[in-house]
Design an enzyme around this catalytic site. Structure first.
Site, PDB file in Angstrom:
ATOM      1  N   TYR A 180      40.053  34.912  47.831  1.00  0.00           N
ATOM      2  CA  TYR A 180      38.886  35.766  48.043  1.00  0.00           C
ATOM      3  C   TYR A 180      38.462  36.391  46.728  1.00  0.00           C
ATOM      4  O   TYR A 180      39.200  36.374  45.738  1.00  0.00           O
ATOM      5  CB  TYR A 180      39.169  36.857  49.092  1.00  0.00           C
ATOM      6  CG  TYR A 180      40.104  37.942  48.618  1.00  0.00           C
ATOM      7  CD1 TYR A 180      39.610  39.077  47.952  1.00  0.00           C
ATOM      8  CD2 TYR A 180      41.474  37.855  48.830  1.00  0.00           C
ATOM      9  CE1 TYR A 180      40.466  40.073  47.511  1.00  0.00           C
ATOM     10  CE2 TYR A 180      42.329  38.848  48.397  1.00  0.00           C
ATOM     11  CZ  TYR A 180      41.822  39.960  47.744  1.00  0.00           C
ATOM     12  OH  TYR A 180      42.667  40.944  47.304  1.00  0.00           O
ATOM     13  N   CYS A 181      37.242  36.967  46.740  1.00  0.00           N
ATOM     14  CA  CYS A 181      36.719  37.591  45.520  1.00  0.00           C
ATOM     15  C   CYS A 181      35.967  38.871  45.872  1.00  0.00           C
ATOM     16  O   CYS A 181      36.409  39.634  46.731  1.00  0.00           O
ATOM     17  CB  CYS A 181      35.883  36.608  44.713  1.00  0.00           C
ATOM     18  SG  CYS A 181      34.535  35.804  45.633  1.00  0.00           S
ATOM     19  N   ARG A 182      34.829  39.111  45.227  1.00  0.00           N
ATOM     20  CA  ARG A 182      34.172  40.421  45.325  1.00  0.00           C
ATOM     21  C   ARG A 182      33.393  40.633  46.604  1.00  0.00           C
ATOM     22  O   ARG A 182      33.335  41.738  47.129  1.00  0.00           O
ATOM     23  CB  ARG A 182      33.240  40.605  44.125  1.00  0.00           C
ATOM     24  CG  ARG A 182      34.000  40.735  42.818  1.00  0.00           C
ATOM     25  CD  ARG A 182      33.077  40.677  41.616  1.00  0.00           C
ATOM     26  NE  ARG A 182      33.829  40.858  40.381  1.00  0.00           N
ATOM     27  CZ  ARG A 182      33.620  40.176  39.260  1.00  0.00           C
ATOM     28  NH1 ARG A 182      32.662  39.259  39.221  1.00  0.00           N
ATOM     29  NH2 ARG A 182      34.356  40.400  38.194  1.00  0.00           N
ATOM     30  N   CYS A 218      29.364  36.571  45.933  1.00  0.00           N
ATOM     31  CA  CYS A 218      30.210  36.127  44.818  1.00  0.00           C
ATOM     32  C   CYS A 218      30.831  34.779  45.179  1.00  0.00           C
ATOM     33  O   CYS A 218      31.299  34.588  46.307  1.00  0.00           O
ATOM     34  CB  CYS A 218      31.303  37.173  44.561  1.00  0.00           C
ATOM     35  SG  CYS A 218      32.519  36.714  43.296  1.00  0.00           S
ATOM     36  N   ALA A 259      35.689  32.822  44.640  1.00  0.00           N
ATOM     37  CA  ALA A 259      36.687  32.303  45.579  1.00  0.00           C
ATOM     38  C   ALA A 259      36.426  30.836  45.910  1.00  0.00           C
ATOM     39  O   ALA A 259      37.357  30.034  45.996  1.00  0.00           O
ATOM     40  CB  ALA A 259      36.702  33.146  46.848  1.00  0.00           C
TER      41      ALA A 259
END
Length: 221
Positions: A177-179, A183, A186
């Site tokens: 996962y990311c922001r 985004c 990920a």
């Protein structure tokens, strides 16, 4: 005697003040800055580097957000740090994003095009489908991970990921996962991992949505 003219002027002043607060986020670069600050506190220089904007331009955008009460700042010697002033600022961002994605085809089309590029064509998974048996990777920078992360996630920034594949257990079902929803770090990570024959999926949400919904209790390192 009631002055209706004064009452009308007062009402206009209320909506003008309301418009000024909303206008503060009606800018592409300021929305990008808000997404970054939702991850944690950043210096002006860090935000400038991450957005590839000039420091003076970044500072001007941050001052606009600060005047609207959406971000707070502190000074440490010669460095100024900014962060969102509260989760209600994140809720404003995510509410605007949700309405825009539902109602404004241009945003939906732009997002689909951005996420549809070959380097972001990794499979996705809903956070509700993630189990404790899965190996969860946070691919944001270390500083953002330390400010708050998904329970049980380990920090493997995207820039370091390929050189640290040996830290991923063999045969693990991996989730990255990311922001946030806008985004694609990920998805890029999932593509990279799958190229190395690692079963990886990207969460279709991130820290931005979790902070707004409060459905995920983000831990700190």
């Amino acid at each position: 005697m009631i002055s209706w003219n004064n009452g009308e002027a007062g009402k206009v002043a209320v909506f003008e003040a309301f418009a000024e607060a909303v206008k503060a986020i009606a800018n592409a670069r300021r929305l990008e800055l808000m997404e970054l600050m939702a991850q944690g506190e950043h210096s002006v220089e860090e935000l400038s580097r991450l957005t590839e904007m000039a420091t003076t331009t970044t500072s001007a955008h941050l001052q606009t957000l600060n005047r609207a009460g959406l971000v707070s700042r502190r000074r440490e010697r010669t460095t100024i740090y900014y962060q969102l002033s509260g989760d209600d600022a994140i809720e404003l961002y995510t509410a605007a994003k949700r309405v825009a994605l539902n109602r404004y085809p241009r945003l939906k089309d732009a997002l689909n095009s951005y996420m549809g590029e070959p380097q972001a064509q990794g499979p996705v998974i809903d956070p509700a489908a993630v189990t404790s048996e899965m190996f969860i990777i946070d691919v944001r920078p270390v500083e953002e991970y330390e400010a708050g992360h998904f329970p049980g996630a380990i920090c493997l920034p995207l820039a370091e990921l390929e050189g640290r594949l040996d830290e991923i257990p063999a045969g693990a079902e991996v989730v990255v996962y990311c922001r946030g929803e806008l985004c694609r770090l990920a998805r890029e990570a999932a593509v990279l991992l799958r190229a190395h024959h690692i079963d990886a999926k990207a969460m279709d949400e991130g820290v931005m949505e979790w902070r707004a919904s409060k459905e995920v209790d983000l831990g700190v390192a």
